[in-house]
Design a protein around this motif. Structure first.
Motif, short mmCIF file in Angstrom:
data_model
loop_
_atom_site.label_atom_id
_atom_site.label_comp_id
_atom_site.label_asym_id
_atom_site.label_seq_id
_atom_site.Cartn_x
_atom_site.Cartn_y
_atom_site.Cartn_z
N ALA A 65 0.83 -1.21 0.00
CA ALA A 65 0.00 0.00 0.00
C ALA A 65 0.86 1.25 0.00
N ALA A 66 1.92 1.23 0.80
CA ALA A 66 2.80 2.40 0.88
C ALA A 66 3.59 2.60 -0.41
N GLU A 67 3.97 1.51 -1.05
CA GLU A 67 4.77 1.63 -2.28
C GLU A 67 3.97 2.17 -3.44
N THR A 68 2.65 1.97 -3.44
CA THR A 68 1.84 2.53 -4.53
C THR A 68 1.85 4.05 -4.50
N GLY A 69 1.98 4.61 -3.31
CA GLY A 69 1.96 6.06 -3.19
C GLY A 69 0.60 6.67 -3.43
N VAL A 70 -0.46 5.85 -3.48
CA VAL A 70 -1.81 6.37 -3.72
C VAL A 70 -2.28 7.11 -2.47
N VAL A 71 -2.49 8.41 -2.63
CA VAL A 71 -2.88 9.23 -1.49
C VAL A 71 -4.22 8.76 -0.93
N GLY A 72 -4.28 8.59 0.38
CA GLY A 72 -5.48 8.14 1.04
C GLY A 72 -5.55 6.64 1.24
N LYS A 73 -4.60 5.90 0.66
CA LYS A 73 -4.57 4.45 0.83
C LYS A 73 -4.35 4.13 2.31
#
Length: 488
Positions: free
Chosen positions: A308-316
Motif C-alpha cells: 500500500a505504501a509503495e503505490t503512493g496512492v494518497v489516502g490508501k
C-alpha cells in the motif's frame, strides 16, 4: 573440565562484560524443573564457584498438570537447600489458563512459566533469570519457526540473553545453548545425579514432542547433522538480523518527520527509495515503537502495508496488528494506533462562516492572521516575496477583506495562469493539502472573489500592479516574530 562447566565459565565472562549489573553481589533466579537439563545447570552453578550460592534463588513451577509435581517440588527444594540457596515455588492451573485464553496447552504453559519467573525475580530482587535451554532445544525451536513460516527474527531461535517476556527490566539468560542433550546426560551420569523424568516429554500429542521424537529423527535420515545445521542457521540469522535491525533503526531515525503518543510520521519518498529489506525493517520497527507490546508482525500483514505504501496512492490505508493503521499521504506515511492522532500544526478556521478581516484574527492551533494597510509598495519586492505565509494584495476602491472557509464548487483565478480559472478544491489537491485540513483552511476573500488561499495561492485579480496605490499586507503566523517590510 567438563563441557557444561566450560560453557558456564565462558558465558559468565561474556555476561560480566556485557552487563554492569552482573557482579558477585547480583541476585540470580535459576529455573529448575528437576529434569536432566535444569538439574545439570543447577549442579554446575553450585559447584563451579562461579557465583555465591547464597545469592541464588531456585524457582520451581507446578503447572497443575501432573500428580508427580509434589515430588518434583520436594526434589528441587532439596537441591536448593543442599546448595545453600533460597527456594521459590508456585502452582498455576495451566489447563484453566489455556481454556480462558484460547491458547494451546503448550502455549499456556510457556506463558505461565515466564510470568512465574518474573514473579520469582521480583520476590528475590533479582535482575537476571537463568534457564537450561540447550542446543537440541535450539534446533527444535528453529525447526518449529521454520515450519510456521517465520522470518529472520524467528529463525534466530532462542537468544543467549534478552529481556524476559513481558518483564523487560529482568534479563533472561540461556547459558547452555552451546551444550547438547547428550552432554547433559553425560554430565548427570558422571556426577551421579538422579534427575526426575517428566513423562509428558514423551507424549507426541504435543507439537514440540512430535518434532523431537518424529520429525527430527526422520530428517536425520537425510542429513545426520540436521540438529547442528539448524543451530548454525540460528547463529547466522542472529548475526544478520542484528545488522539489519541496526540499519533499519538508522533509517527510521532519518525518515522520521514527526512522532507522538501512539503515532509516527515518515518521509514517504525516502522510504520508497530504500532497498526492500530495509523498507520491511523500518515498518517493523515503526510498529514496535508505536506499540512495544507487539511481539511479531506477520508476513502477510506487513506485505499488505508495504505494498500500500509503495503505490503512493494518497489516502490508501491498511491495518497492522494491535489496531495500528498505515495511512499514505502526499509525501508521508502515517502509522498510528486507533484513537491516536497527531496534534495539528497548521492553521485552521475555528468556524467557516465569513468574518470581516481587520487587524488580527485568531485561528486554531495558535495561529494568527493579520492584515495591515500600506500606503505604497515596492512592486518588484512583492513579486519576489519568498515567504508563503505572507502576501501583499491590491483591491478595487471600497472593497473589504473577509475570512471564511471554502464553498462547494468554488472557483478562482490563480495568479500566473493568465485569468484561467480553477476550482479551489483542485488547487488544494495540487498543493498536496491533506483532505482533513481542506474544509477549515482559511481563505481571504472580497465580497466578489477569492483573494488568497492562505499559505498557498493568490488570485490574479488581487495582484499588485501599482507602486503608488494602497495595498494590504496579509500575514499568517503562529507566534510574534520579526518579518521584513514589503512597503516603502
Amino acid at each position: 573440565m567438563d563441557v557444561i562447566t566450560a560453557a558456564l565459565r565462558r558465558f559468565w565472562r561474556e555476561t560480566a562484560a556485557a552487563y554492569p549489573r552482573w557482579t558477585p553481589a547480583a541476585r540470580l533466579v535459576v529455573g529448575v524443573s528437576g529434569g536432566p537439563d535444569s538439574t545439570a545447570l543447577w549442579h554446575a552453578l553450585a559447584h563451579a564457584d562461579l557465583h555465591p550460592t547464597a545469592q541464588l534463588t531456585v524457582a520451581y513451577l507446578d503447572h497443575g498438570l501432573r500428580p508427580a509435581a509434589d515430588a518434583e517440588a520436594n526434589y528441587v527444594a532439596a537441591l536448593a537447600r543442599d546448595g545453600g540457596s533460597r527456594f521459590y515455588t508456585e502452582r498455576v492451573d495451566v489447563p484453566a489458563l489455556a481454556r480462558e485464553t484460547g491458547m494451546t496447552l503448550e502455549e499456556a504453559a510457556r506463558e505461565a512459566r515466564y510470568d512465574f519467573l518474573a514473579r520469582a525475580a521480583a520476590a528475590a530482587g533479582a535482575a537476571f533469570v537463568l534457564v537450561a535451554h540447550h542446543a537440541d532445544d535450539q534446533a527444535e525451536t528453529v525447526l518449529m519457526h521454520l515450519l510456521r513460516g517465520a522470518g529472520m527474527a524467528g529463525l534466530r531461535g532462542m537468544l543467549p540473553a534478552g529481556p524476559l517476556p513481558r518483564c523487560p527490566q529482568v534479563t533472561l539468560l540461556r547459558p547452555l545453548l552451546t551444550v547438547t542433550r547428550a552432554d547433559v546426560v553425560a554430565y548427570c551420569r558422571h556426577h551421579h545425579l538422579h534427575p526426575l523424568t517428566d513423562e509428558s516429554n514423551l507424549d507426541t500429542q504435543f507439537y514440540r514432542n512430535r518434532l523431537r521424537h518424529d520429525l527430527l529423527p526422520y530428517l536425520a535420515t537425510f542429513n545426520p547433522q540436521v540438529r547442528d545445521r539448524l543451530t548454525q542457521l540460528a547463529a547466522l540469522m542472529a548475526a544478520d538480523f542484528e545488522l539489519l535491525r541496526d540499519l533499519a533503526a538508522e533509517q527510521l531515525a532519518r525518515l522520521r518527520r514527526r512522532a507522538g503518543d501512539g503515532w509516527l510520521e515518515l518521509d514517504l519518498a525516502r522510504w520508497q527509495a530504500l532497498p526492500l529489506a530495509l523498507r520491511r525493517g523500518v515498518l517493523r520497527l515503526a510498529v514496535s515503537e508505536i506499540c512495544p507490546m507487539v511481539r511479531d508482525v506477520g508476513f502477510r500483514a506487513l506485505e499488505l502495508a508495504r505494498q500500500a505504501a509503495e503505490t503512493g496512492v494518497v489516502g490508501k490505508m491498511t491495518t497492522l496488528p494491535a489496531g495500528i493503521t498505515l495511512h499514505v499521504g502526499y509525501d508521508t506515511l502515517m502509522l498510528r494506533l486507533d484513537g491516536a492522532a497527531p496534534t495539528p500544526t497548521l492553521p485552521q478556521l475555528t468556524h467557516v462562516a465569513p468574518q470581516w478581516l481587520t487587524g488580527a484574527v485568531s485561528l486554531a492551533h495558535g495561529w494568527m492572521l493579520a492584515v495591515e494597510r500600506l500606503a505604497a509598495v515596492d512592486v518588484e519586492r512583492v513579486r519576489a516575496n519568498p515567504d508563503p505565509w505572507q502576501a501583499v494584495v491590491q483591491l478595487p476602491p471600497g472593497a473589504s477583506l473577509w475570512l471564511r472557509g471554502r464553498r462547494p464548487g468554488e472557483r478562482f483565478q490563480p495568479l500566473g495562469l493568465g485569468g484561467r480559472s480553477q476550482s479551489v478544491k483542485e488547487a488544494m489537491i495540487d498543493r498536496k493539502m491533506p483532505a482533513s485540513l481542506r474544509p477549515h483552511w482559511p481563505l481571504v476573500t472580497t465580497a466578489d472573489h477569492l483573494v488568497w488561499i492562505v499559505g498557498h495561492q493568490l488570485d490574479e485579480r488581487a495582484r499588485v500592479r501599482y507602486a503608488d496605490r494602497p495595498a494590504w499586507r496579509l500575514r499568517c503566523y503562529r507566534r510574534p516574530q520579526d518579518w521584513f517590510i514589503l512597503g516603502e
